[in-house]
Design a protein around this motif. Structure first.
Motif, PDB file in Angstrom:
ATOM      1  N   ALA A  92      20.795  70.020  37.413  1.00  0.00           N
ATOM      2  CA  ALA A  92      21.453  71.141  37.955  1.00  0.00           C
ATOM      3  C   ALA A  92      21.923  71.001  39.381  1.00  0.00           C
ATOM      4  CB  ALA A  92      20.699  72.514  37.902  1.00  0.00           C
ATOM      5  N   PHE A  93      22.406  69.752  39.732  1.00  0.00           N
ATOM      6  CA  PHE A  93      22.819  69.426  41.112  1.00  0.00           C
ATOM      7  C   PHE A  93      23.986  70.413  41.694  1.00  0.00           C
ATOM      8  CE2 PHE A  93      25.085  66.710  43.983  1.00  0.00           C
ATOM      9  CZ  PHE A  93      24.097  66.175  44.811  1.00  0.00           C
ATOM     10  N   GLY A  94      23.814  70.772  42.824  1.00  0.00           N
ATOM     11  CA  GLY A  94      24.793  71.358  43.587  1.00  0.00           C
ATOM     12  C   GLY A  94      24.646  72.990  43.510  1.00  0.00           C
ATOM     13  N   TYR A  95      25.748  73.576  44.066  1.00  0.00           N
ATOM     14  CA  TYR A  95      25.695  75.122  44.331  1.00  0.00           C
ATOM     15  C   TYR A  95      26.686  75.595  43.483  1.00  0.00           C
ATOM     16  CZ  TYR A  95      22.266  74.256  47.679  1.00  0.00           C
ATOM     17  OH  TYR A  95      20.992  73.602  48.521  1.00  0.00           O
ATOM     18  N   VAL A  96      26.554  76.997  43.173  1.00  0.00           N
ATOM     19  CA  VAL A  96      27.746  77.882  42.687  1.00  0.00           C
ATOM     20  C   VAL A  96      28.010  79.041  43.127  1.00  0.00           C
ATOM     21  CG1 VAL A  96      27.462  76.962  40.219  1.00  0.00           C
ATOM     22  CG2 VAL A  96      26.091  78.951  41.106  1.00  0.00           C
ATOM     23  N   LEU A  97      29.168  79.598  43.450  1.00  0.00           N
ATOM     24  CA  LEU A  97      29.489  80.914  43.951  1.00  0.00           C
ATOM     25  C   LEU A  97      29.534  82.017  42.826  1.00  0.00           C
ATOM     26  CD1 LEU A  97      30.701  82.724  46.075  1.00  0.00           C
ATOM     27  CD2 LEU A  97      32.821  81.980  45.407  1.00  0.00           C
ATOM     28  N   PHE A  98      28.615  83.069  42.896  1.00  0.00           N
ATOM     29  CA  PHE A  98      28.844  84.104  42.244  1.00  0.00           C
ATOM     30  C   PHE A  98      29.765  84.942  42.788  1.00  0.00           C
ATOM     31  CE2 PHE A  98      25.066  82.390  39.919  1.00  0.00           C
ATOM     32  CZ  PHE A  98      25.120  83.090  38.575  1.00  0.00           C
ATOM     33  N   ARG A  99      30.605  85.536  42.245  1.00  0.00           N
ATOM     34  CA  ARG A  99      31.667  86.774  42.331  1.00  0.00           C
ATOM     35  C   ARG A  99      31.440  87.787  41.331  1.00  0.00           C
ATOM     36  NH1 ARG A  99      36.564  84.313  43.525  1.00  0.00           N
ATOM     37  NH2 ARG A  99      35.826  83.432  45.397  1.00  0.00           N
ATOM     38  N   ILE A 100      30.935  88.865  41.980  1.00  0.00           N
ATOM     39  CA  ILE A 100      30.483  89.847  40.826  1.00  0.00           C
ATOM     40  C   ILE A 100      31.230  91.160  41.241  1.00  0.00           C
ATOM     41  CG2 ILE A 100      28.443  91.246  40.054  1.00  0.00           C
ATOM     42  CD1 ILE A 100      27.013  89.018  41.721  1.00  0.00           C
ATOM     43  N   SER A 140      21.765  77.673  44.352  1.00  0.00           N
ATOM     44  CA  SER A 140      21.849  76.587  43.614  1.00  0.00           C
ATOM     45  C   SER A 140      21.826  76.459  42.159  1.00  0.00           C
ATOM     46  CB  SER A 140      20.247  75.932  44.024  1.00  0.00           C
ATOM     47  OG  SER A 140      19.329  76.692  43.431  1.00  0.00           O
ATOM     48  N   ARG A 141      22.326  75.658  41.547  1.00  0.00           N
ATOM     49  CA  ARG A 141      22.768  75.950  40.098  1.00  0.00           C
ATOM     50  C   ARG A 141      21.287  76.030  39.348  1.00  0.00           C
ATOM     51  NH1 ARG A 141      25.079  71.154  37.688  1.00  0.00           N
ATOM     52  NH2 ARG A 141      25.306  72.342  35.932  1.00  0.00           N
ATOM     53  N   ILE A 162      31.568  82.577  37.906  1.00  0.00           N
ATOM     54  CA  ILE A 162      30.765  81.520  38.605  1.00  0.00           C
ATOM     55  C   ILE A 162      31.654  80.413  38.776  1.00  0.00           C
ATOM     56  CG2 ILE A 162      28.615  80.080  38.486  1.00  0.00           C
ATOM     57  CD1 ILE A 162      27.776  82.076  36.168  1.00  0.00           C
ATOM     58  N   GLU A 163      31.718  80.030  40.155  1.00  0.00           N
ATOM     59  CA  GLU A 163      32.717  78.751  40.498  1.00  0.00           C
ATOM     60  C   GLU A 163      31.706  77.555  41.005  1.00  0.00           C
ATOM     61  OE1 GLU A 163      36.005  79.800  42.874  1.00  0.00           O
ATOM     62  OE2 GLU A 163      35.686  81.909  42.341  1.00  0.00           O
ATOM     63  N   ASP A 164      32.037  76.484  40.682  1.00  0.00           N
ATOM     64  CA  ASP A 164      31.245  75.306  41.265  1.00  0.00           C
ATOM     65  C   ASP A 164      32.058  75.114  42.720  1.00  0.00           C
ATOM     66  OD1 ASP A 164      29.443  73.487  40.570  1.00  0.00           O
ATOM     67  OD2 ASP A 164      30.887  71.801  40.044  1.00  0.00           O
ATOM     68  N   ILE A 165      31.111  74.852  43.347  1.00  0.00           N
ATOM     69  CA  ILE A 165      31.453  74.472  45.003  1.00  0.00           C
ATOM     70  C   ILE A 165      30.969  73.136  45.419  1.00  0.00           C
ATOM     71  CG2 ILE A 165      31.566  77.041  45.657  1.00  0.00           C
ATOM     72  CD1 ILE A 165      28.987  76.468  47.058  1.00  0.00           C
ATOM     73  N   ARG A 166      31.797  72.534  46.196  1.00  0.00           N
ATOM     74  CA  ARG A 166      31.515  71.317  46.560  1.00  0.00           C
ATOM     75  C   ARG A 166      30.639  71.067  47.686  1.00  0.00           C
ATOM     76  NH1 ARG A 166      35.712  66.230  47.628  1.00  0.00           N
ATOM     77  NH2 ARG A 166      34.637  65.160  48.799  1.00  0.00           N
ATOM     78  N   SER A 167      30.700  72.057  48.596  1.00  0.00           N
ATOM     79  CA  SER A 167      29.562  71.956  49.755  1.00  0.00           C
ATOM     80  C   SER A 167      29.691  73.455  50.302  1.00  0.00           C
ATOM     81  CB  SER A 167      30.144  71.127  50.838  1.00  0.00           C
ATOM     82  OG  SER A 167      31.179  71.511  51.330  1.00  0.00           O
ATOM     83  N   LYS A 168      28.510  73.657  51.159  1.00  0.00           N
ATOM     84  CA  LYS A 168      28.196  74.908  51.901  1.00  0.00           C
ATOM     85  C   LYS A 168      27.758  74.715  53.119  1.00  0.00           C
ATOM     86  CE  LYS A 168      23.474  74.951  50.504  1.00  0.00           C
ATOM     87  NZ  LYS A 168      22.858  74.184  51.453  1.00  0.00           N
TER      88      LYS A 168
END
Length: 186
Positions: A92-100, A140-141, A162-168
């Motif tokens: 589960a590498f990386g980060y995601v953006l939750f828009r609720i 984090s994922r 839930i959107e995958d993001i490249r960096s934060k």
């Protein structure tokens, strides 16, 4: 170089099968690292991926009359895709953006997320039928399931993306295990 396959021909399809699993799994990870901008990890993984592939394909070309070797190659490719996805989900590498989007009081959900160490932002919005609360949080994922449970417990009819993001960069992220305090992003 690989005279062992002349002595033990039954070993060739096994090596091809497992070699393909390894190189396709590494290929899956390499693509993830490239998409996340991991400039150091992607080339290292790519090196081993291609090295294994070259060794395997050379054995295929050395044994062109072996249908079993071809089947092992194809089977290893299919299994490698499956295992690559399993490995990727596990790390589960990386980060995601939750828009609720919720019709309930979005401030309460934002506060609930903050209490659980997920920095969040609340925005008032106008939906198609009524006013909505829009809450965004970057996690984090590995924390995805926990956030989904918080959302569902708060409002089981909430709509979220839930959107995958490249960096934060900058922000408040999950608690740092060493200090016990929320960690500010870079």
């Amino acid at each position: 170089m690989f005279e062992i396959f002349d002595t033990y021909p039954w070993l060739l399809p096994i090596v091809i099968f497992f070699g393909r699993i390894c190189d396709v799994t590494l290929g899956t990870l390499r693509i993830i690292f490239v998409s996340k901008g991991e400039r150091k990890k992607a080339p290292i993984v790519g090196f081993f991926e291609v090295f294994i592939w070259v060794v395997i394909i050379s054995q295929i070309f050395s044994h062109t009359n072996s249908i079993i070797a071809y089947l092992a190659y194809a089977g290893g490719y299919a299994a490698g895709n499956f295992i690559g996805i399993l490995v990727e989900n596990k790390i589960a590498f990386g980060y995601v953006l939750f828009r609720i989007y919720t019709k309930k009081d979005g401030r309460q959900l934002a506060q609930l997320l903050n209490k659980n160490d997920f920095g969040s932002t609340f925005i008032k919005g106008e939906g198609a039928v009524s006013e909505v609360g829009i809450i965004e949080t970057v996690v984090s994922r590995k924390s995805q399931r926990k956030v989904i449970k918080i959302i569902d417990d708060f409002d089981s009819s909430a709509f979220y993306l839930i959107e995958d993001i490249r960096s934060k960069q900058k922000g408040i992220f999950a608690i740092s295990s060493s200090a016990g305090l929320p960690r500010l992003g870079k």
